[in-house]
Design a protein around this motif. Structure first.
Motif, short mmCIF file in Angstrom:
data_model
loop_
_atom_site.label_atom_id
_atom_site.label_comp_id
_atom_site.label_asym_id
_atom_site.label_seq_id
_atom_site.Cartn_x
_atom_site.Cartn_y
_atom_site.Cartn_z
N UNK A 85 12.36 27.24 -27.00
CA UNK A 85 10.95 26.07 -26.81
C UNK A 85 11.44 25.75 -25.31
N UNK A 86 10.23 25.55 -25.10
CA UNK A 86 9.27 25.52 -23.89
C UNK A 86 9.18 23.64 -23.70
N UNK A 87 9.58 23.19 -22.65
CA UNK A 87 9.10 22.05 -22.99
C UNK A 87 7.71 22.12 -21.91
N UNK A 88 6.51 20.60 -22.92
CA UNK A 88 5.54 20.32 -22.01
C UNK A 88 5.04 19.19 -21.73
N UNK A 89 5.10 19.41 -20.42
CA UNK A 89 4.95 17.19 -19.77
C UNK A 89 3.62 17.31 -19.05
N UNK A 90 3.15 16.38 -18.88
CA UNK A 90 2.42 15.26 -18.93
C UNK A 90 0.65 15.48 -19.34
N UNK A 91 1.28 15.86 -20.43
CA UNK A 91 0.00 14.96 -21.61
C UNK A 91 0.08 13.65 -21.25
N UNK A 92 -1.07 12.96 -21.40
CA UNK A 92 -1.29 11.44 -21.75
C UNK A 92 -1.28 10.83 -23.12
N UNK A 93 -0.96 9.81 -23.27
CA UNK A 93 -0.38 9.40 -24.94
C UNK A 93 -1.14 9.73 -25.75
N UNK A 94 -2.73 10.02 -25.80
CA UNK A 94 -3.44 9.81 -26.98
C UNK A 94 -3.79 11.77 -26.73
N UNK A 95 -3.85 12.18 -26.04
CA UNK A 95 -3.19 13.73 -26.62
C UNK A 95 -2.19 14.15 -26.80
N UNK A 96 -1.12 13.79 -26.93
CA UNK A 96 0.17 13.45 -27.43
C UNK A 96 -0.10 13.86 -28.61
N UNK A 97 -0.78 12.61 -29.29
CA UNK A 97 -1.54 12.06 -30.45
C UNK A 97 -2.08 13.52 -30.86
N UNK A 98 -3.02 13.92 -30.27
CA UNK A 98 -3.51 15.00 -30.88
C UNK A 98 -2.79 16.33 -31.34
N UNK A 99 -1.52 16.61 -30.01
CA UNK A 99 -0.95 17.75 -30.31
C UNK A 99 0.06 17.57 -31.71
#
Length: 380
Positions: A85-99
């Motif tokens: 599992x690879x961490x994903x960082x730097x996404x904004x709040x709206x982008x995290x919701x989409x993901x």
């Protein structure tokens, strides 16, 4: 899509991935939208020889829609399959919701793929399906009986035209195939039994062997099996096709009970036709035995025919003919019941037609065995 179809802001800042060897990080940059990921999508999944990746930095993504979120989720899944599992960082709040939305849809699809059932579960489901079908068949028999009693109380409700039509198709049109097969059965029976009788010099006893076996057992049973394969399947196919084309619903809309229009005429016709076919099968089967007896054992036709009344009691003939109406009710009821169970399309018609033939033959043999046991107890 190529760059020619990109929006201006997408063409200026397309979606791309850069690798930082110092930190073993993949940096996602640009506009991750439906218009900007076409070129990047062709490079995924990653090859097995890519450098080690410890993290994904998505802070460089300026815009992202569900298409971009889906591609990012695909990238993360590809990395997890090859390493961990690879961490994903730097996404904004709206982008995290989409993901999370995309990840949730992927998870729900995975959860719908249930593991195959175990052996006990399969046995339980199959047993319960048979129980449900038996109960449904009993309910159909009960409904048929109610309509039969109503028709007997009011004979004017009997549909005579369908009755006569079914009598022709189930009786008259079945004479050639029944006659041919029963004739061959008589020939085979006389041949197989005649070889043994000739070895002991008991040629004349071929009359008892052929006539008693044919009149009491083989003729009614073989005629019923032939009719189950020929007429019972036709009943199922006819009613099943009417189910598929919604003609049954049209009859109900017009106030015509399908039981009175379709089921009872078929049962009445087969109950009348099968005993007559059984008598015809008796004569043809005995004739086949006579032909083989003269050819193999030199028992003349006249001698054979004169001995029949001496060795065949009337009770044996009546027992054979008396089984036929019971067999007819079984065949017609099973054929109509399976026809009403058809649903969907042509595949269902074929499946239930096959089931109709198998069930009808099975129940006819069970009924014949029951008659044999009962007559044995009664000493008939």
């Amino acid at each position: 899509m190529g760059n020619a179809t990109m929006k201006p802001e997408t063409a200026a800042n397309p979606a791309r991935i850069e690798y930082d060897p110092a930190t073993s990080t993949l940096r996602c940059l640009g506009t991750w939208t439906l218009y900007g990921i076409s070129q990047l999508e062709q490079t995924l999944p990653l090859s097995q020889s890519h450098p080690p990746v410890h993290a994904v930095d998505a802070s460089g993504i300026t815009q992202m829609d569900t298409g971009g979120a889906w591609l990012l989720q695909r990238l993360l899944a590809d990395l997890e399959q090859q390493t961990r599992p690879i961490p994903c960082k730097g996404l904004g709040q709206e982008q995290q919701k989409l993901l999370r939305l995309v990840q949730g849809g992927s998870t729900s699809q995975q959860l719908t793929t249930a593991p195959p059932p175990g052996i006990l579960e399969r046995i339980g489901r199959l047993s319960w399906a048979h129980v449900e079908e038996a109960l449904s068949f009993l309910a159909f028999i009960g409904e048929t009986l109610l309509y039969f009693l109503r028709s007997m109380a009011h004979p004017s409700r009997i549909r005579w035209r369908p009755f006569l039509s079914n009598l022709q198709t189930a009786g008259i049109n079945a004479l050639p195939i029944v006659g041919l097969l029963i004739f061959l059965v008589g020939v085979v029976l006389a041949y197989q039994g005649g070889i043994q009788l000739r070895a002991y010099g008991a040629n004349i006893f071929i009359v008892e062997l052929v006539t008693l076996t044919m009149v009491r057992e083989l003729a009614p049973l073989m005629a019923a099996i032939i009719i189950a394969g020929r007429t019972g399947s036709a009943f199922t196919a006819q009613i099943g096709t009417m189910q598929v084309t919604e003609e049954i619903d049209a009859l109900r809309t017009l106030g015509i009970p399908p039981m009175e229009q379709l089921v009872l005429p078929k049962i009445f016709a087969l109950v009348l036709a099968l005993p007559l076919l059984t008598v015809f099968a008796d004569m043809v089967g005995i004739f086949g035995g006579m032909v083989m007896s003269q050819a193999l054992l030199e028992v003349e036709f006249r001698e054979f025919a004169q001995r029949i009344p001496e060795v065949v009691p009337l009770s044996s003939f009546l027992i054979g003919v008396g089984k036929a109406p019971v067999f007819a009710v079984i065949i017609a009821t099973v054929g109509c019941y399976q026809g009403f169970r058809v649903g969907g399309g042509a595949e269902s018609v074929g499946r239930h037609t096959t089931t109709s033939v198998v069930q009808a033959i099975f129940l006819v043999i069970i009924a014949d065995a029951t008659f044999s046991i009962l007559f044995s107890w009664l000493g008939i």
